[in-house]
Design an enzyme around this catalytic site. Structure first.
Site, PDB file in Angstrom:
ATOM      1  CE1 TYR A  81      -1.422   3.536   2.543  1.00  0.00           C
ATOM      2  CE2 TYR A  81      -3.484   2.991   1.177  1.00  0.00           C
ATOM      3  CZ  TYR A  81      -2.930   3.658   1.984  1.00  0.00           C
ATOM      4  OH  TYR A  81      -3.323   5.103   2.393  1.00  0.00           O
TER       5      TYR A  81
HETATM    6  N1  NDP Z   1      -9.524   7.867   6.140  1.00  0.00           N
HETATM    7  C1  NDP Z   1      -8.083   8.388   6.271  1.00  0.00           C
HETATM    8  O1  NDP Z   1      -7.902   8.514   7.509  1.00  0.00           O
HETATM    9  C2  NDP Z   1      -7.081   8.387   5.356  1.00  0.00           C
HETATM   10  C3  NDP Z   1      -7.227   8.277   3.999  1.00  0.00           C
HETATM   11  N2  NDP Z   1      -6.304   8.531   3.060  1.00  0.00           N
HETATM   12  C4  NDP Z   1      -6.543   8.399   1.482  1.00  0.00           C
HETATM   13  O2  NDP Z   1      -7.403   9.486   1.223  1.00  0.00           O
HETATM   14  C5  NDP Z   1      -8.460   8.643   0.398  1.00  0.00           C
HETATM   15  C6  NDP Z   1      -9.845   8.584   1.060  1.00  0.00           C
HETATM   16  O3  NDP Z   1      -9.859   7.892   2.074  1.00  0.00           O
HETATM   17  P1  NDP Z   1     -11.223   7.307   2.745  1.00  0.00           P
HETATM   18  O4  NDP Z   1     -12.468   8.155   2.369  1.00  0.00           O
HETATM   19  O5  NDP Z   1     -10.757   6.524   3.996  1.00  0.00           O
HETATM   20  O6  NDP Z   1     -11.282   5.895   1.503  1.00  0.00           O
HETATM   21  P2  NDP Z   1     -12.249   4.603   1.807  1.00  0.00           P
HETATM   22  O7  NDP Z   1     -11.227   3.595   2.360  1.00  0.00           O
HETATM   23  O8  NDP Z   1     -13.294   4.901   2.229  1.00  0.00           O
HETATM   24  O9  NDP Z   1     -12.316   3.968   0.127  1.00  0.00           O
HETATM   25  C7  NDP Z   1     -12.765   5.136  -0.631  1.00  0.00           C
HETATM   26  C8  NDP Z   1     -13.551   4.477  -1.696  1.00  0.00           C
HETATM   27  O10 NDP Z   1     -12.578   3.737  -2.862  1.00  0.00           O
HETATM   28  C9  NDP Z   1     -13.198   2.812  -3.215  1.00  0.00           C
HETATM   29  N3  NDP Z   1     -12.773   1.779  -3.854  1.00  0.00           N
HETATM   30  C10 NDP Z   1     -11.775   0.752  -3.568  1.00  0.00           C
HETATM   31  N4  NDP Z   1     -11.354   0.114  -4.509  1.00  0.00           N
HETATM   32  C11 NDP Z   1     -11.831   0.357  -5.494  1.00  0.00           C
HETATM   33  C12 NDP Z   1     -11.733  -0.094  -6.902  1.00  0.00           C
HETATM   34  N5  NDP Z   1     -11.079  -1.173  -7.288  1.00  0.00           N
HETATM   35  N6  NDP Z   1     -12.561   0.609  -7.908  1.00  0.00           N
HETATM   36  C13 NDP Z   1     -13.504   1.562  -7.666  1.00  0.00           C
HETATM   37  N7  NDP Z   1     -13.500   2.149  -6.301  1.00  0.00           N
HETATM   38  C14 NDP Z   1     -12.799   1.637  -5.313  1.00  0.00           C
HETATM   39  C15 NDP Z   1     -14.304   2.147  -2.307  1.00  0.00           C
HETATM   40  O11 NDP Z   1     -15.273   1.815  -2.871  1.00  0.00           O
HETATM   41  P3  NDP Z   1     -16.525   0.760  -2.077  1.00  0.00           P
HETATM   42  O12 NDP Z   1     -17.304   1.865  -1.386  1.00  0.00           O
HETATM   43  O13 NDP Z   1     -17.022  -0.300  -3.093  1.00  0.00           O
HETATM   44  O14 NDP Z   1     -15.635  -0.009  -0.962  1.00  0.00           O
HETATM   45  C16 NDP Z   1     -14.443   3.544  -1.372  1.00  0.00           C
HETATM   46  O15 NDP Z   1     -15.666   3.976  -1.530  1.00  0.00           O
HETATM   47  C17 NDP Z   1      -7.958   7.626  -0.093  1.00  0.00           C
HETATM   48  O16 NDP Z   1      -6.851   7.547  -1.111  1.00  0.00           O
HETATM   49  C18 NDP Z   1      -7.060   7.068   1.113  1.00  0.00           C
HETATM   50  O17 NDP Z   1      -6.044   6.240   1.078  1.00  0.00           O
HETATM   51  C19 NDP Z   1      -4.892   8.487   3.533  1.00  0.00           C
HETATM   52  C20 NDP Z   1      -4.744   8.543   4.684  1.00  0.00           C
HETATM   53  C21 NDP Z   1      -5.542   8.621   5.782  1.00  0.00           C
HETATM   54  N1  LIG Z   2      -8.325   3.701   1.524  1.00  0.00           N
HETATM   55  C1  LIG Z   2      -7.958   4.071   2.893  1.00  0.00           C
HETATM   56  N2  LIG Z   2      -6.846   4.617   3.073  1.00  0.00           N
HETATM   57  C2  LIG Z   2      -6.467   4.806   4.130  1.00  0.00           C
HETATM   58  C3  LIG Z   2      -7.407   4.649   5.387  1.00  0.00           C
HETATM   59  C4  LIG Z   2      -8.672   4.401   5.075  1.00  0.00           C
HETATM   60  O1  LIG Z   2      -9.554   4.103   5.919  1.00  0.00           O
HETATM   61  N3  LIG Z   2      -8.914   4.123   3.721  1.00  0.00           N
HETATM   62  N4  LIG Z   2      -7.086   4.974   6.717  1.00  0.00           N
HETATM   63  C5  LIG Z   2      -5.753   5.297   6.870  1.00  0.00           C
HETATM   64  C6  LIG Z   2      -5.400   5.404   8.479  1.00  0.00           C
HETATM   65  O2  LIG Z   2      -6.306   6.447   8.957  1.00  0.00           O
HETATM   66  C7  LIG Z   2      -4.103   5.898   8.721  1.00  0.00           C
HETATM   67  O3  LIG Z   2      -3.808   7.078   8.328  1.00  0.00           O
HETATM   68  C8  LIG Z   2      -3.932   6.035  10.419  1.00  0.00           C
HETATM   69  O4  LIG Z   2      -3.938   4.792  10.901  1.00  0.00           O
HETATM   70  C9  LIG Z   2      -4.640   5.270   6.041  1.00  0.00           C
HETATM   71  N5  LIG Z   2      -5.218   5.074   4.708  1.00  0.00           N
END
Ligand code: NDP
Ligand SMILES: Nc1nc2c(c(=O)[nH]1)N=C([C@H](O)[C@@H](O)CO)CN2
Length: 235
Positions: free
Chosen positions: A147
């Site tokens: 990842y």
């Molecule tokens: N949340 C956090 O604290 C953090 C988030 N980030 C980054 O920020 C962004 C948003 O995070 P977050 O809202 O938590 O994201 P999520 O983990 O909620 O994923 C966002 C969406 O991506 C979709 N997805 C996953 N795989 C595929 C695929 N193969 N094709 C199409 N769609 C897909 C999922 O669809 P489905 O609904 O079908 O599962 C989901 O709705 C991400 O890039 C994440 O890596 C980075 C650090 C911290």
């Molecule tokens: N696709 C996602 N990426 C990440 C998520 C998540 O929920 N969906 N969450 C994290 C964590 O919040 C991390 O930043 C702290 O433990 C990272 N990426």
């Protein structure tokens, strides 16, 4: 007619918060979703173009691009949000894990940026590409090896595409650390995670909305990574 912003994987959490923000600002949005969450119907009622797209499918990108081209001749921005936070502990098929991480986080943004560049260039003013990466792109992660590597590759795309598309398209990354927990996160995990940053809070999606707006409203920032991590690098 204002050109739309495309947000991938926007049916929940951060992506959905971005869509809902742009609805309040009357900014047209195209969003993609993999699973048809209940909110999709409401978004369609509010005029959002919602396109079902599972990026793991072979023709997903071509089909998405052709659907966008059928309705739009320009784009204001593309925000690559779709992501899978998978890890070696949960998925022991390391070959598949590596390929799926690289596909969703690096190959899909790479191919979409190239396929949609003419629509971004057709925008009436400077347009934007924004990659949602991760703090661990810089540090690596022992628990999310593939990842983190895929997010580092995504971050590198910002530099290459910024040089390729300047001055007509700005290209940047946003590198968050904890923004929002997942529902299933245990209290122990939450407590441990909060301690990883100086601010020691779960900031919520508004932090990313503000960061996206900062980049969209800049005339000068490109090829850069905006860290949104509560000072985690100083712990
Ligand atoms: N949340 C956090 O604290 C953090 C988030 N980030 C980054 O920020 C962004 C948003 O995070 P977050 O809202 O938590 O994201 P999520 O983990 O909620 O994923 C966002 C969406 O991506 C979709 N997805 C996953 N795989 C595929 C695929 N193969 N094709 C199409 N769609 C897909 C999922 O669809 P489905 O609904 O079908 O599962 C989901 O709705 C991400 O890039 C994440 O890596 C980075 C650090 C911290
Ligand atoms: N696709 C996602 N990426 C990440 C998520 C998540 O929920 N969906 N969450 C994290 C964590 O919040 C991390 O930043 C702290 O433990 C990272 N990426």
């Amino acid at each position: 007619m204002t050109a739309p912003i495309l947000i991938t994987g926007a049916a929940q959490r951060i992506g959905l918060a971005l869509v809902q923000h742009f609805i309040t600002t009357n900014q047209p949005v195209i969003m993609t979703y993999r699973t048809r969450h209940n909110v999709i119907h409401e978004l369609e009622q509010q005029g959002v173009t919602c396109i079902q797209c599972d990026f793991s499918e072979t023709n997903a990108i071509d089909q998405l691009v052709s659907k966008i081209r059928m309705r739009h001749s320009s784009l204001k921005a593309v925000i690559h949000n779709a992501s899978s936070w998978d890890c070696e502990e949960k998925n022991h098929n390391f070959n598949d894990l590596f390929d799926s991480m690289m596909r969703i986080h690096t190959k899909v943004p790479y191919l979409l940026n190239l396929a949609l560049s003419d629509l971004l260039l057709a925008h009436s003013s400077v347009s934007d590409i924004i990659h949602l990466t991760d703090y661990v792109a810089e540090t690596g992660s022992a628990k999310h090896i593939a990842y983190a590597a895929s997010k580092a590759a995504l971050d590198n795309l910002s530099k290459s595409f910024a040089a390729k598309f300047a001055p007509n398209i700005k290209v940047n990354s946003i590198a968050p650390s904890l923004i929002i927990f997942n529902e299933h996160d245990s209290s122990e995990y939450r407590e441990k995670t909060l301690k990883k940053s100086l601010m020691a809070i779960e900031p919520g999606c508004r932090e990313i909305v503000n960061s996206v707006e900062l980049l969209l409203n800049s005339n000068y920032i490109t090829g850069r990574t905006l860290p949104v991590d509560g000072g985690r690098h100083l712990k």
